[in-house]
Design a protein around this motif. Structure first.
Motif, PDB file in Angstrom:
ATOM      1  N   LEU B 275       0.894  -0.917   0.243  1.00 51.00           N
ATOM      2  CA  LEU B 275       0.215  -0.185   0.385  1.00 51.00           C
ATOM      3  C   LEU B 275       0.615   1.556  -0.287  1.00 51.00           C
ATOM      4  CD1 LEU B 275      -1.878  -2.658   0.561  1.00 51.00           C
ATOM      5  CD2 LEU B 275      -3.351  -0.627   2.324  1.00 51.00           C
ATOM      6  N   TYR B 277       0.880   3.158  -2.153  1.00 51.65           N
ATOM      7  CA  TYR B 277       0.361   4.427  -2.671  1.00 51.65           C
ATOM      8  C   TYR B 277      -1.115   4.893  -1.495  1.00 51.65           C
ATOM      9  CZ  TYR B 277      -2.302   0.210  -2.855  1.00 51.65           C
ATOM     10  OH  TYR B 277      -3.332  -0.952  -2.837  1.00 51.65           O
ATOM     11  N   TYR B 278      -0.917   4.522  -0.347  1.00 49.70           N
ATOM     12  CA  TYR B 278      -1.426   5.642   0.659  1.00 49.70           C
ATOM     13  C   TYR B 278      -0.524   6.814   1.531  1.00 49.70           C
ATOM     14  CZ  TYR B 278      -5.771   3.049   1.463  1.00 49.70           C
ATOM     15  OH  TYR B 278      -6.552   2.464   1.427  1.00 49.70           O
ATOM     16  N   GLU B 279      -0.615   7.766   1.318  1.00 48.36           N
ATOM     17  CA  GLU B 279       0.287   8.919   2.845  1.00 48.36           C
ATOM     18  C   GLU B 279       1.408   7.792   3.737  1.00 48.36           C
ATOM     19  OE1 GLU B 279      -1.959  11.907   5.460  1.00 48.36           O
ATOM     20  OE2 GLU B 279      -0.053  13.177   4.464  1.00 48.36           O
ATOM     21  N   THR B 330       6.042   7.859  -8.769  1.00 47.72           N
ATOM     22  CA  THR B 330       4.606   7.551  -8.874  1.00 47.72           C
ATOM     23  C   THR B 330       4.101   6.394  -8.287  1.00 47.72           C
ATOM     24  OG1 THR B 330       4.239   9.320 -10.390  1.00 47.72           O
ATOM     25  CG2 THR B 330       3.052   7.936 -10.121  1.00 47.72           C
ATOM     26  N   GLN B 332       0.718   4.135  -7.634  1.00 53.20           N
ATOM     27  CA  GLN B 332      -0.207   4.315  -7.689  1.00 53.20           C
ATOM     28  C   GLN B 332      -1.835   2.567  -7.304  1.00 53.20           C
ATOM     29  OE1 GLN B 332      -0.282   5.626 -11.686  1.00 53.20           O
ATOM     30  NE2 GLN B 332      -1.256   4.408 -12.546  1.00 53.20           N
ATOM     31  N   LYS B 333      -2.836   2.736  -6.855  1.00 51.38           N
ATOM     32  CA  LYS B 333      -3.190   1.867  -7.906  1.00 51.38           C
ATOM     33  C   LYS B 333      -4.666   1.799  -8.196  1.00 51.38           C
ATOM     34  CE  LYS B 333      -5.978  -2.116  -5.557  1.00 51.38           C
ATOM     35  NZ  LYS B 333      -5.689  -3.404  -6.738  1.00 51.38           N
ATOM     36  N   TYR B 344      -6.046   5.312  -6.362  1.00 52.98           N
ATOM     37  CA  TYR B 344      -4.908   5.682  -4.891  1.00 52.98           C
ATOM     38  C   TYR B 344      -4.032   5.367  -6.559  1.00 52.98           C
ATOM     39  CZ  TYR B 344      -7.760   3.801  -1.808  1.00 52.98           C
ATOM     40  OH  TYR B 344      -9.215   2.954  -1.117  1.00 52.98           O
ATOM     41  N   ILE B 345      -3.344   7.522  -5.833  1.00 47.96           N
ATOM     42  CA  ILE B 345      -2.322   7.484  -6.423  1.00 47.96           C
ATOM     43  C   ILE B 345      -1.331   9.161  -5.805  1.00 47.96           C
ATOM     44  CG2 ILE B 345      -3.268   9.963  -7.622  1.00 47.96           C
ATOM     45  CD1 ILE B 345      -1.572   9.264  -9.878  1.00 47.96           C
ATOM     46  N   TYR B 346      -0.455   8.647  -5.614  1.00 46.44           N
ATOM     47  CA  TYR B 346       0.993   9.652  -4.199  1.00 46.44           C
ATOM     48  C   TYR B 346       2.166   9.619  -4.992  1.00 46.44           C
ATOM     49  CZ  TYR B 346       1.880  11.131   0.186  1.00 46.44           C
ATOM     50  OH  TYR B 346       1.802  11.871   1.108  1.00 46.44           O
ATOM     51  N   GLN B 347       2.670  10.715  -4.762  1.00 46.71           N
ATOM     52  CA  GLN B 347       3.941  11.069  -5.459  1.00 46.71           C
ATOM     53  C   GLN B 347       4.955  11.275  -4.051  1.00 46.71           C
ATOM     54  OE1 GLN B 347       4.670  14.536  -7.811  1.00 46.71           O
ATOM     55  NE2 GLN B 347       5.670  13.418  -9.416  1.00 46.71           N
ATOM     56  N   PHE B 368       3.437  -1.471  -8.022  1.00 48.70           N
ATOM     57  CA  PHE B 368       2.660  -0.727  -8.029  1.00 48.70           C
ATOM     58  C   PHE B 368       2.516   0.835  -8.412  1.00 48.70           C
ATOM     59  CE2 PHE B 368       0.967  -3.712  -5.384  1.00 48.70           C
ATOM     60  CZ  PHE B 368      -0.797  -3.915  -5.596  1.00 48.70           C
TER      61      PHE B 368
END
Lengths: 469, 469
Positions: B275, B277-279, B330, B332-333, B344-347, B368
């Motif tokens: 996970l 892509y979570y903060e 990056t 993401q899911k 979900y997307i997180y950089q 991911f």
């Protein structure tokens, strides 16, 4: 069942990518497309969604807008190579240019052996192809939806990328700037938008309107939420699972005649975000009003847009702004005399910015601040900046107050909208709110999904979760 | 009941601190010591803890070690002023010197009007006192546990700070360095420490040993966990609440004859964190083995200490290390064809460091990864660094493998220990794990609390939650 068969067929493609564990028996060890879960058990639910997505398959995998819908002029004018064939240069029909490095192209190959079409997960790893790739040829048939690239160093693979996907993920300076602008939010000003619970529960269109408003302005009121203890969880679950914290699954803010805690009394509460001592403080906070008698005087909820205040602060006091992005504050909660003793501590700046200076998070929680632990030269600048920011909050003309009515549920982005409460007098009445939290990323996912399902497809507005996008 | 009366009495102290909301009716608006919760409902539970803490009251409030126990020489030799009376200089009996700015001293005043003794929450705000404070006098009676400071600009308040607290929160360069060293962990090498479920369940001492080991090495095995579906949640709840994610409250990793998901098949899984892509990706991952038949060949769990690998990487490839701390990847899911569609997307960079260069987080999750979205000049350096880091993982001699046995529960820090799985052949047997997650900050809180309860009191070892401490 056709869908299930397709999935099984795809899984066999996985076996071509292996990584080895030297010093041990060689093992096939494949990057999973999914570690667990998938929710694939719910076939009926899936079938309900599938038809509407059939024509935007790539979109699901990539997670951005179907560009054709947004801009029909996403047409390639010319393909060429640059930088000793290590960069593919695409000239678009509108005259703009995108440049793609060969490693980037190879890693993002969207052929079904490299990228799982349904989930978009990467099956290829960087060590599967040579370090120095140069373009042998690139081609794009007129009206074709994809381009094909062959590399000199990898004769057995053709890299395939949909044109729209390529444009959407362009990292030209101009395109990066457009993406950044798409994330801008509208600041909370004088009014809080309200929606009706029955509408958002019964219509996906209304659900989207509600969450989009919440994402854009950071706060909404849901009216007519059934007055029972379970409601707040049900409202939360329209967005995502409830996040259990050290305060439990849900919590009660309720005045007591003989309060043993200030939250159960009638004093006011200054602006703050909740749980600043977590790495990821709650994203959404929901407060459902179960009772708020007329004879209670005061007790209005107050809100202030932390992103707006921070931008104003940057404008007025650039030097102080820089200090608050650089010097980390301490947030803590140490409280042992409780059923589950708490010993939380977290050091972070009050304001986070990304590489281009955009604000990615604001954190403000004076009652939960611990001793500053930074080198001496940062201490005075920190307190000067802190004092000024605090003054800006206290003197802001952008404070919005709202007196919750029975059945109202206020939902706000706890990472962006600072909240507080006016002092009140009970006068024999009761003020009782029931609250819970939803994770910031679950919220963002829901908004992003609904955006894409409706073909709007922009990146979800910034939510304050420190994501650098 | 005496305890409850004391709490009520203290709440009245709050009314002296007010903030005003200009442009509106003046309201008493007080920083809350607690927004909600408190867990005060559980009086019996509290009484059970209270006696053992009576003599370390300050400790609870501040959240650090009772220094007297650690170092009896924390005795003040001399108090003086420096920098035009804007700095208090404390010379300790061991010759070391700490310097405290006046704003820092005032903000951290520990008198009961400024700091709630039980919870340590700050009741004073920075705008409650003048910006420029200079020391009028400072005093410390021999053998007294506190010092008193009077400021020229605030004649009606005496600032009070316990000596041990002052030493513990010293921010001299030497003391900041000692605090940083306290956070060092031991790297996972060849063996995974194991504990017995019945021991940690029945003895708080064993519970502490287990969690301290988990915190120090990042991984443990709990043996003899009852083989039933509820066990993994019960184990988690010895640490904190289960974190519900897009995969639900718990999840099953189980092989099926006709798998529709790679996780339910027998292929291997490369090293990754879950996970990403979570903060805040899950802190602890628990995997409880419900069945792992002898005839199943392979299927060992594999682990690699991401912090250790990252430190080695810094040593060998400082330039690449810098790139991975600077250029955001990056994660993401995007997966819409599921019951709760995911977008979900997180950089974030693969490696985070604090201001002194210490690693605060590592994130690695190739399957991911989404398209890199950074300026062109960062693209090639990123892939070069990425390739090298990936190679280091694949060629590491520090991989630890373990074949779970029925009743084993492996618990590891998902933010630090990369995990994977060897390919296996079922041979008619079954491999079934049940898993869940616990938040990283809840875990750290539990360890910190047990440390302090036992008088060990060091800051919990770094857990990879990006906290800058």
């Amino acid at each position: 069942m056709a869908w299930a068969r397709k999935c099984i067929a795809r899984s066999s493609l996985l076996t071509k990518h292996i990584c080895r564990l030297p010093g041990r028996q060689v093992q096939q060890c494949i990057w999973a497309r999914e570690w667990h879960g998938f929710g694939i058990r719910h076939h009926d639910e899936m079938r309900r969604w599938l038809p509407s997505f059939t024509n935007t398959r790539w979109n699901h995998a990539s997670g951005v807008e179907p560009a054709e819908k947004l801009n029909p002029s996403f047409i390639i004018e010319q393909l060429s190579s640059d930088n000793d064939n290590k960069v593919l240069k695409v000239t678009w029909s509108d005259g703009s240019v995108s440049r793609y490095n060969t490693s980037w192209l190879r890693m993002n190959c969207q052929c079904s052996a490299c990228k799982q079409p349904d989930s978009g997960q990467t099956l290829v790893t960087v060590t599967d192809f040579p370090a120095q790739l140069t373009i042998h040829s690139s081609s794009h048939q007129h009206n074709s939806s994809s381009i094909a690239i062959n590399f000199n160093e990898e004769s057995n693979h053709q890299c395939t990328l949909p044109v729209s996907w390529l444009k959407q993920h362009s990292y030209s300076p101009a395109d990066l700037e457009v993406k950044a602008r798409l994330r801008d939010v509208k600041y909370l000003d004088s009014a809080i938008g309200s929606f009706r619970c029955e509408d958002v529960r019964n219509s996906e269109g209304d659900l989207f309107e509600w969450l989009d408003h919440l994402n854009t302005f950071g706060i909404t009121i849901l009216k007519n939420v059934p007055v029972c203890p379970e409601s707040v969880t049900k409202v939360a679950n329209m967005i995502g699972p409830v996040t259990e914290t050290l305060y439990g699954h849900t919590f009660d803010v309720q005045t007591e005649d003989k309060p043993i805690n200030v939250a159960y009394s009638s004093v006011g509460l200054g602006f703050h975000v909740d749980l600043a001592y977590y790495e990821s403080p709650p994203g959404l906070q929901l407060l459902h009003c179960l009772q708020f008698d007329d004879m209670v005087l005061g007790g209005e909820s107050i809100f202030l847009d932390g992103f707006c205040i921070a931008e104003e602060f940057r404008e007025k006091f650039p030097h102080h702004f820089e200090t608050l992005t650089r010097v980390p504050a301490t947030f803590q909660k140490f409280h042992f005399e409780r059923a589950n003793p708490a010993a939380y501590i977290y050091q972070r700046p009050h304001i986070n910015v990304n590489r281009t200076g955009q604000i990615t998070a604001v954190t403000w929680s004076p009652p939960f601040e611990g001793p500053l632990a930074v080198p001496e030269e940062d201490v005075e600048p920190y307190y000067e900046a802190y004092r000024e920011f605090s003054t800006q909050l206290e003197t802001s003309n952008k404070v919005v107050s709202y007196r919750l009515q029975q059945g109202d549920c206020v939902i706000f982005n706890n990472r962006r909208i600072f909240h507080g409460r006016m002092q009140f007098q009970q006068n024999g009445g009761v003020r009782h709110l029931k609250g819970c939290y939803v994770n910031i990323d679950d919220f963002r996912s829901k908004v992003q999904y609904l955006h894409e399902k409706r073909g709007l497809g922009q990146l979800a507005k910034r939510v304050g979760n420190q994501c650098m996008f």
